[in-house]
Design an enzyme around this catalytic site. Structure first.
Site, PDB file in Angstrom:
ATOM      1  N   ASP A  46       1.013  -1.159   0.303  1.00 48.22           N
ATOM      2  CA  ASP A  46      -0.606   0.033   0.266  1.00 48.22           C
ATOM      3  C   ASP A  46       0.865   0.923  -0.089  1.00 48.22           C
ATOM      4  OD1 ASP A  46      -1.771  -2.423   1.261  1.00 48.22           O
ATOM      5  OD2 ASP A  46      -2.912  -0.814  -0.024  1.00 48.22           O
TER       6      ASP A  46
HETATM    7  C1  LIG Z   1      -2.549  -4.068  -5.108  1.00 45.84           C
HETATM    8  S1  LIG Z   1      -3.011  -3.875  -3.768  1.00 45.84           S
HETATM    9  C2  LIG Z   1      -2.468  -3.901  -2.463  1.00 45.84           C
HETATM   10  C3  LIG Z   1      -2.754  -3.792  -1.125  1.00 45.84           C
HETATM   11  O1  LIG Z   1      -4.526  -3.631  -0.632  1.00 45.84           O
HETATM   12  C4  LIG Z   1      -4.752  -4.283  -0.374  1.00 45.84           C
HETATM   13  O2  LIG Z   1      -5.486  -4.010   0.788  1.00 45.84           O
HETATM   14  P1  LIG Z   1      -6.795  -3.586   0.815  1.00 45.84           P
HETATM   15  O3  LIG Z   1      -7.455  -4.420   0.272  1.00 45.84           O
HETATM   16  O4  LIG Z   1      -7.428  -3.187   2.403  1.00 45.84           O
HETATM   17  O5  LIG Z   1      -7.168  -2.446  -0.202  1.00 45.84           O
HETATM   18  C5  LIG Z   1      -3.843  -5.069   0.753  1.00 45.84           C
HETATM   19  O6  LIG Z   1      -3.097  -4.560   1.119  1.00 45.84           O
HETATM   20  C6  LIG Z   1      -2.883  -5.208  -0.788  1.00 45.84           C
HETATM   21  O7  LIG Z   1      -1.985  -5.698  -1.173  1.00 45.84           O
END
Ligand SMILES: CSC[C@H]1O[C@H](OP(=O)(O)O)[C@H](O)[C@@H]1O
Length: 395
Positions: A259
């Site tokens: 992220d």
């Molecule tokens: C390529 S997605 C990057 C990252 O986002 C996800 O979090 P969320 O599902 O809470 O938006 C997850 O941390 C992924 O690794």
């Protein structure tokens, strides 16, 4: 690219797959305003760092295309665009892609040359520039993911400490980083897809990724959809998996998304990532972060500077899903919400954690793989493209 599309866009129209209903139901929400996009992101009907940025950028493009801007001058048009982007920025704080995209879009509209144009023509030129830049973010993401997949697959095979007799490797991934988190192919899951396409993957393990279950609901769905040999485990099983099956299954790497990767390489990712990094280090398994340059934040020095989103208690104390019939069939018409804890219990629900750079073997970007130098530090300056030059104070 997989047939799974989190985002469907044509100029003036944006549809977003409601990921809260997956894997049981495929339902696209029509997004026509920044408010609808904000709610879609905040509620995690769409999630994944790149997908969040794309939906925010395109939602404002749709409302601009459909005449939402009533400003009377070019300067007021730019001010309107900036205000809508600032509003969207507040939807989720940890992933930097949203902030980077907003910085880029603001810089783009500020750079439009309107000299010699009358009022309306100037405003139309600014709006067109915004829409084209937002569409380019969407278009470029898939190209970025395919490049990450190629670089990452090559690095994993070349650096694997265990391989099958046929030279294949098994990997573990966490959360969802595939076509449902991006415009297509994915980042970490994109590397897995590329390993599979190259005939180098023997097996993909995925964690269920409590509490939102991106792994069991989304990644397992993508892996099965792509006919990739896969096994689902709970988050707490990773240590036992490494301890008892690393050699037998040739588990060569843990591959996760990001992220926010900060200047020293510390990385914020889905909660549970840090624990996997510690386990990987203990078991001599490579730990790989797949991160487009849009997920890299050079303005933040270390992981201590990353704001970690905390989410509502119900994500832990309740679950939802489709009802399973007596014969084991899944009846998607009957979803149920089930309390799985005493509702009076206290809850701590951070959506992300930070993995220190010392536990990360490689950060795979679309412009190449970055490893720590002789000084033991990451240096991302060689992979950061000019267009993502970050405007201070926004990302
Ligand atoms: C390529 S997605 C990057 C990252 O986002 C996800 O979090 P969320 O599902 O809470 O938006 C997850 O941390 C992924 O690794």
């Amino acid at each position: 690219m997989s047939g799974l599309q989190a985002i469907r866009y044509t100029r003036g129209s944006l549809e977003v797959l409601d990921q809260l209903r997956l894997p049981h139901e495929h339902h696209y929400d029509n997004i026509t305003t920044s408010e609808e996009a904000f709610d879609c992101i905040k509620s995690m009907r769409v999630r994944g760092a790149p997908a969040i940025a794309i939906v925010a950028a395109l939602a404002h493009a749709v409302e601009l295309h459909n005449g939402a801007c009533k400003a009377s001058t070019t300067e007021k048009t730019i001010a309107y665009i900036e205000s809508r982007l600032d509003y969207l920025f507040e939807s989720r704080p940890t992933a930097v892609d949203l902030g980077n995209a907003i910085s880029h879009l603001k810089t783009t509209v500020r750079r439009v040359v309107v000299s010699g144009l009358d009022g309306q023509a100037a405003q139309e030129k600014v709006i067109e520039a915004y829409i084209e830049a937002a569409e380019e973010i969407f278009r470029k993401d898939t190209e970025t993911n395919l490049s990450i997949g190629e670089h990452g697959a090559k690095w994993v095979v070349e650096n694997a400490t265990v391989q099958s007799a046929e030279g294949k490797v098994a990997v573990l991934t966490h959360c969802n980083t595939g076509s449902l988190a991006t415009s297509g192919h994915g980042t970490a899951l994109g590397i897995i897809r590329s390993l599979h396409s190259a005939g180098s993957l023997s097996h993909a393990f995925c964690t269920e990724t409590r509490p939102y279950n991106q792994g069991s609901r989304l990644t397992a769905f993508e892996l099965v959809y792509e006919n990739i040999p896969s096994t689902l485990i709970t988050d707490s099983m990773a240590g036992a998996l490494f301890a008892t099956r690393k050699q037998k299954d040739h588990i060569a790497a843990v591959i996760v998304g990001a992220d926010r990767v900060v200047r020293n390489g510390d990385t914020a990712n889905k909660v549970g990532t840090y624990a996997l990094a510690v386990l990987a280090k203990y078991h001599g398994i490579k730990f790989v972060v797949a991160a487009p340059t849009t997920s890299i934040d050079l303005k933040t020095e270390t992981g201590f500077g990353i704001k970690i989103e905390e989410r509502k208690r119900e994500e832990l104390t309740q679950i939802s899903g489709a009802v399973v019939g007596a014969n084991g069939s899944v009846d998607v018409s009957k979803t149920a919400r089930v309390a799985i804890a005493d509702q009076r219990v206290g809850v701590w629900n951070p959506a992300f954690d930070v993995t220190p750079a010392e536990l990360i073997d490689a950060v795979v970007t679309e412009r190449g793989v970055v490893e720590k130098g002789p000084d033991g530090r990451f240096d991302f300056s060689g992979v950061m493209p000019e267009r993502w030059a970050q405007v201070a104070g926004t990302a």
